[in-house]
Design an enzyme around this catalytic site. Structure first.
Site, PDB file in Angstrom:
ATOM      1  N   CYS A 204       0.812  -1.227   0.000  1.00 15.94           N
ATOM      2  CA  CYS A 204       0.000   0.000   0.000  1.00 15.94           C
ATOM      3  C   CYS A 204       0.843   1.274   0.000  1.00 15.94           C
ATOM      4  O   CYS A 204       0.315   2.366  -0.239  1.00 15.94           O
ATOM      5  CB  CYS A 204      -0.946  -0.001   1.186  1.00 15.94           C
ATOM      6  SG  CYS A 204      -1.992  -1.475   1.249  1.00 15.94           S
TER       7      CYS A 204
ATOM      8  N   HIS B  39      -2.773   7.190   3.072  1.00 14.77           N
ATOM      9  CA  HIS B  39      -3.311   5.905   2.619  1.00 14.77           C
ATOM     10  C   HIS B  39      -4.651   5.686   3.313  1.00 14.77           C
ATOM     11  O   HIS B  39      -4.793   5.916   4.507  1.00 14.77           O
ATOM     12  CB  HIS B  39      -2.323   4.789   2.975  1.00 14.77           C
ATOM     13  CG  HIS B  39      -2.856   3.412   2.695  1.00 14.77           C
ATOM     14  ND1 HIS B  39      -3.547   3.113   1.533  1.00 14.77           N
ATOM     15  CD2 HIS B  39      -2.808   2.262   3.416  1.00 14.77           C
ATOM     16  CE1 HIS B  39      -3.893   1.829   1.564  1.00 14.77           C
ATOM     17  NE2 HIS B  39      -3.465   1.299   2.689  1.00 14.77           N
TER      18      HIS B  39
ATOM     19  N   ASN C 132     -10.064   0.140   0.945  1.00 16.91           N
ATOM     20  CA  ASN C 132      -8.600   0.085   0.827  1.00 16.91           C
ATOM     21  C   ASN C 132      -8.202  -0.638  -0.458  1.00 16.91           C
ATOM     22  O   ASN C 132      -8.208  -1.868  -0.517  1.00 16.91           O
ATOM     23  CB  ASN C 132      -8.020  -0.629   2.052  1.00 16.91           C
ATOM     24  CG  ASN C 132      -6.497  -0.737   2.002  1.00 16.91           C
ATOM     25  OD1 ASN C 132      -5.871  -0.398   0.996  1.00 16.91           O
ATOM     26  ND2 ASN C 132      -5.917  -1.221   3.078  1.00 16.91           N
TER      27      ASN C 132
END
Ligand code: COA
Length: 312
Positions: A109, A236, A266
């Protein structure tokens, strides 16, 4: 020395929406629990990594007014490539009509921020235009019988064109950065070949807040600015409570963050460029603004970048 500045941004999401109500019908969970514990209301699933990357990349090129043939390098951040070989960037460069070097970066990520920092290095050594894409399809590796992970993950892509500007190094573009990896934490979040994502959620949460804060502080220090100088944080999008905790520890109010987790979930390396795209669409970025990008992911990796926004 040349500064690398972001001149165009684009995003892509698959059509299918998976809502909390959908998940309620699939497992023992509730909309209220998911919203309170994660901030997520719905997520997009069902995408193909290369196709999402092509769509986002094409939009970023159009926004920058750059011909694909003029791009000097493609860096694709993904932890969910279409195939093991070749790199997904090869398919993306072909689809977009590029004739330049292309490679994948896998830093989970944190990948798009890793790629953004790498792009600055290439711009400094002579590449004029770099296309930086973050694209992931985590839904393919999500266990929809595991309520601890199924509620979080999604698919998407975000892209940006980074162009060189002469004589602006240190005053425009990337001012400070920090990349890190602690491989001793790989067992808390992983996916084996042929398997599905396994995660120790509470431990990931605890470490995520710590690494985002520490990494952001190092980037801000390198940039010669303080948390007070930050105009916008683009974090993020993993869990709204992680973003809130990190902001609180950095002393940055939530109003200064771009948050779209409620509708995208996500999608790994895509969330930061997608949150950037949203901030631009909302008119939240102005020339001279100090922007802090910060993320973390499996590895455990982390990455932060402080950027002075603007093109000239
Ligand atoms: N619905 C309802 N209850 C759930 C649930 C769900 N989807 N998931 C877990 N629970 C339950 C647990 O079973 C547990 O019940 P118990 O107390 O009876 O044992 C309780 O809720 C608390 O579980 P816990 O795991 O401590 O919850 P949490 O507040 O830590 O939230 C996560 C779980 C996964 C949302 C959270 O830990 C998280 O977001 N971690 C970071 C993950 C992440 O960012 N991963 C990606 C990294 S890039």
């Amino acid at each position: 020395m040349r500064a690398g500045v972001i001149t165009g941004v684009g995003g892509a999401l698959p059509e299918q929406t998976l809502t909390n109500a959908d998940l309620e019908s699939m497992m023992d969970t509730s909309d209220q629990w998911i919203v309170e514990r994660t901030g997520i209301r719905e997520r997009r699933v069902g995408g193909v990594t290369s196709a999402l990357a092509v769509e986002a990349g094409g939009k970023a090129l159009a926004a920058a007014g750059v011909d694909p043939a003029d791009i000097g390098l493609l860096i694709l951040a993904t932890t969910t490539p279409d195939r093991t070989v070749p790199a997904t960037s090869a398919s993306v460069s072909e689809e977009l009509g590029m004739r330049c070097g292309a490679f994948d970066v896998n830093a989970a990520c944190a990948g798009w921020v890793y790629a953004l920092v790498a792009a600055q290095g290439f711009v400094a050594t002579g590449v004029d235009k770099v296309l930086v894409i973050g694209a992931d399809t985590l839904s393919r590796f999500t266990d929809y019988t595991d309520r601890g992970t199924a509620i979080l993950f999604s698919d998407g892509a975000g892209a940006s064109v980074v162009e060189g500007r002469e004589g602006r190094e240190g005053s425009l573009g990337l001012l400070g950065w920090d990349l890190g990896c602690d491989g001793s934490a790989e067992s808390i979040l992983y996916c084996d070949y042929g398997g599905l994502i396994k995660m120790e959620g509470r431990e990931v949460f605890r470490r995520a807040v710590r690494v985002m804060v520490d990494s952001s502080k190092r980037s801000l220090e390198m940039a010669g600015v303080t948390a007070h100088d930050v105009d916008l944080v683009i974090p993020h999008q993993a869990n709204i409570r992680i973003i809130e905790s990190a902001n609180q520890r950095l002393g940055i109010p939530m109003e200064k963050s771009s948050v779209i987790i409620d509708r995208i979930g996500n999608s790994s390396s895509a969330t930061i460029p997608l949150a950037l795209e949203a901030a631009i669409a909302q008119g939240r970025l102005h020339d001279g603004d100090v922007v802090l990008f910060t993320g973390f992911g499996a590895g455990m990796t982390w990455a932060s970048a402080v950027v002075r926004w603007g093109q000239t």
